[in-house]
Motif scaffolding. Structure first.
Motif, PDB file in Angstrom:
ATOM      1  N   SER B  60       0.832  -1.209   0.000  1.00  0.00           N
ATOM      2  CA  SER B  60       0.000   0.000   0.000  1.00  0.00           C
ATOM      3  C   SER B  60       0.863   1.253   0.000  1.00  0.00           C
ATOM      4  O   SER B  60       0.540   2.236  -0.686  1.00  0.00           O
ATOM      5  CB  SER B  60      -0.918   0.023   1.220  1.00  0.00           C
ATOM      6  OG  SER B  60      -1.810  -1.055   1.175  1.00  0.00           O
ATOM      7  N   GLN B 104      -8.252  -0.279  -0.640  1.00  0.00           N
ATOM      8  CA  GLN B 104      -8.452  -1.576   0.002  1.00  0.00           C
ATOM      9  C   GLN B 104      -9.760  -1.600   0.800  1.00  0.00           C
ATOM     10  O   GLN B 104     -10.489  -2.573   0.779  1.00  0.00           O
ATOM     11  CB  GLN B 104      -7.259  -1.854   0.928  1.00  0.00           C
ATOM     12  CG  GLN B 104      -7.300  -3.211   1.572  1.00  0.00           C
ATOM     13  CD  GLN B 104      -6.002  -3.515   2.309  1.00  0.00           C
ATOM     14  OE1 GLN B 104      -4.995  -2.828   2.159  1.00  0.00           O
ATOM     15  NE2 GLN B 104      -6.023  -4.563   3.099  1.00  0.00           N
ATOM     16  N   ASP B 182      -5.809  -1.703  -4.846  1.00  0.00           N
ATOM     17  CA  ASP B 182      -5.159  -2.114  -3.601  1.00  0.00           C
ATOM     18  C   ASP B 182      -5.921  -3.277  -2.989  1.00  0.00           C
ATOM     19  O   ASP B 182      -7.022  -3.094  -2.470  1.00  0.00           O
ATOM     20  CB  ASP B 182      -5.076  -0.936  -2.621  1.00  0.00           C
ATOM     21  CG  ASP B 182      -4.158  -1.246  -1.446  1.00  0.00           C
ATOM     22  OD1 ASP B 182      -3.661  -2.382  -1.357  1.00  0.00           O
ATOM     23  OD2 ASP B 182      -3.932  -0.336  -0.626  1.00  0.00           O
ATOM     24  N   GLU B 183      -5.368  -4.455  -3.078  1.00  0.00           N
ATOM     25  CA  GLU B 183      -5.974  -5.681  -2.548  1.00  0.00           C
ATOM     26  C   GLU B 183      -7.480  -5.770  -2.823  1.00  0.00           C
ATOM     27  O   GLU B 183      -8.284  -5.749  -1.908  1.00  0.00           O
ATOM     28  CB  GLU B 183      -5.702  -5.803  -1.039  1.00  0.00           C
ATOM     29  CG  GLU B 183      -4.218  -5.789  -0.736  1.00  0.00           C
ATOM     30  CD  GLU B 183      -3.878  -6.371   0.640  1.00  0.00           C
ATOM     31  OE1 GLU B 183      -4.727  -7.073   1.207  1.00  0.00           O
ATOM     32  OE2 GLU B 183      -2.760  -6.116   1.104  1.00  0.00           O
TER      33      GLU B 183
HETATM   34 MG   LIG Z   1      -2.279  -2.697   2.210  1.00  0.00          MG
END
Ligand SMILES: [Mg+2]
Ligand SMILES: Nc1ncnc2c1ncn2[C@@H]1O[C@H](COP(=O)(O)OP(=O)(O)O)[C@@H](O)[C@H]1O
Lengths: 256, 258
Positions: B60, B104, B182-183
């Motif tokens: 991140s 995320q 992000d994820e």
């Molecule tokens: Mg992260």
């Protein structure tokens, strides 16, 4: 000289807060003021805190009157109750009581709201989509708090004085009209003006502390609770410190 | 240090050498915690690059540096021909319009409806659009992710997978050339996760975007990746296609694939 860890932390925090406050004055004058969000905040703040501020003001007026009455009767100055309660409310009880309730209600909710926006990346998301989150969230909230607290405090004065009238009339009879004219007989501009001005400072303090604590929330969800909590503690203490300063200053320059 | 930037397979096939993001020698530390220690990579136009790394390895931090939410200590980042470390706030805002970011945690504004969430990026970047066009764009974006019927709901009324889709719709609304994920599948059940991965591929094919997907979900990696960069100990430990990395004998790489 070696400072302890907590001392360094306190100095750090004061420094950060000063910078945060300076940024407020810089950004409030830069173009594209977020009017819509500002009016929404004024509405939300007023609507959230009015019932509580009204209720506490009313009870305070009622209780104080019941409690001071026997003493005043002893000295034979019962008739001065309206003047005394009017003065105490306008000068001190109204502003400080509403500011403390305001800190508990609005300061904590600002801390929690901005805190959860921080930890769920909503603040970052605003920045990425081209909106300055400081202007959108902080400037509008702090300004709304600064403007709304004096209004709420004036309402608290009025409701508190009415509470006092109700208590006075439990034993004794005075028309509301006479009661109010007694209140105003003893109120001078120099009572109202400094008290009104200090409300702006109280409102600003609650807003900026609440936003600061929320805006810099760290450590996930646990941090949100801590932000809300310390917003209330710090702004309540600050209210008393400001109150003390205002009394000294108005004394010094001879008003009040 | 011998392993730094070791290429497991030569990647730049002739013909696709048109990088849209170049990250060179990136360093970032938080006090004693050295998160990035000289990270390098390039994202080619039209490809989907997966950055693979364990939790807390700095994935991140890396993409937040790319979008300018964090400042690296050292190194250079070039996005669509702009050196983002020397960009003014105004130019950065303009650049961000061309780069979408899917957070995320979704980062949907929970005090606003889905419609207001999607309109938010447009209020600044496309303020010249009239109400009809704004509405058209909102509906178009939501249709892309199959959620047109949620337009007047609040984010809290949606399931995790639906929130992710709405967040993706909000990212798509400015029609970005690059999307950073992000994820995207973390916290979702495997089936929903696979749906999101398929959606990422669909979006990539429809809009010809270049994407970076950050993940440690191997299912998602397999579905989306054209190429993989492994982030380990703050550096780009290895790069390659899914097939080459699966076949790798390196113990640190193997642990991702078992
Ligand atoms: Mg992260
Ligand atoms: N704002 C910050 N302040 C201090 N440390 C941070 C901050 N952001 C991230 N870190 C640290 O950097 C490391 C990598 O974090 P992150 O990039 O979020 O990991 P992930 O790869 O899971 O996304 C972690 O050890 C984290 O504690």
């Amino acid at each position: 000289m070696k400072l302890s860890k907590t001392t360094t932390e306190v100095f750090n925090e004061v420094g950060e807060l000063t910078y945060f406050t300076a940024r407020f004055f810089r950004e409030i004058f830069s173009p594209r003021f977020e009017w819509r969000e500002f009016f929404r905040q004024c509405y939300v703040i007023g609507y959230k805190s009015l019932p509580l501020i009204g209720l506490t003001g009313f009870i305070m007026g009622l209780v104080l009157t019941i409690q001071v009455r026997p003493t005043l009767i002893e000295y034979g100055v019962e008739a001065r109750i309206p003047a005394m309660m009017g003065l105490s409310f306008v000068r001190e009880i109204g502003p400080v009581l509403s500011a403390l309730i305001f800190a508990g209600k609005i300061g904590s909710s600002m801390g929690a709201e901005l805190g959860s926006m921080r930890v769920t990346e909503q603040i970052d998301s605003m920045e990425v989509s081209g909106t300055n989150p400081y202007k959108f969230l902080v400037v509008t909230r702090v300004l709304a708090a600064t403007i709304m607290l004096p209004v709420l405090s004036s309402l608290s004065d009025v409701i508190g004085i009415y509470g006092s009238y109700v208590a006075f009339n439990i034993r004794g009879a005075m028309t509301l009209r006479l009661f109010i004219s007694e209140v105003f007989n003893y109120l001078k501009f120099s009572d109202i003006f400094p008290a009104h001005i200090k409300c702006y400072f109280f409102g600003f303090a609650v807003g900026i502390i609440g936003c600061y604590k929320g805006y810099f929330t760290r450590l996930g969800t646990a941090g949100v609770g801590r932000a809300a909590n310390s917003a209330v503690v710090v702004s309540s203490v600050l209210i008393f410190i400001l109150d003390l300063l205002v009394v000294q200053i108005t004394d010094l320059i001879g008003i009040g | 240090m011998a392993r730094r930037d070791r290429h497991i397979a030569p990647l730049n096939e002739p013909g696709i050498n048109e990088p849209v993001i170049t990250v060179h020698d990136l360093y970032k530390a938080f006090q004693q915690n050295e998160v990035l220690r000289g990270f390098n990579f390039e994202l080619q136009k039209g490809e989907t690059l997966v950055i693979l790394g364990r939790s807390g390895s700095g994935k991140s931090v890396l993409i937040k540096c790319i979008i300018g939410l964090m400042k690296p200590d050292k190194g250079s980042i070039n996005v669509l021909g702009n050196d983002i470390l020397s960009l003014s706030v105004q130019d950065m805002d303009k650049l961000r319009m061309r780069v979408g970011f899917l957070f995320q945690s979704n980062a949907l504004y929970d005090s606003m409806t889905i419609r207001e969430n999607l309109e938010f990026p447009m209020r600044r970047h496309l303020s010249n659009l009239d109400a009809d066009e704004v509405n058209k764009r909102v509906m178009e974006s939501l249709e892309d992710v199959g959620l047109a019927h949620t337009v007047d709901m609040m984010p809290s009324e949606l399931s995790g997978g639906m929130q992710k889709r709405v967040a993706l719709a909000r990212t798509l609304i400015l029609k970005p050339e690059i999307i950073l994920y992000d994820e995207p599948t973390t916290g979702l059940d495997p089936i929903t996760g696979a749906e999101i991965s398929d959606l990422i591929v669909e979006i990539q094919e429809k809009y010809q975007t270049s994407s970076i997907v950050i993940s440690h979900d191997m299912k998602c990696v397999e579905i989306t990746a054209d190429r993989i960069a492994v982030l380990l100990q703050g550096i780009c430990y290895a790069q390659g296609t899914y097939e080459t990395l699966v076949a790798s004998e390196d113990a640190s790489i193997k642990q991702f694939f078992h």
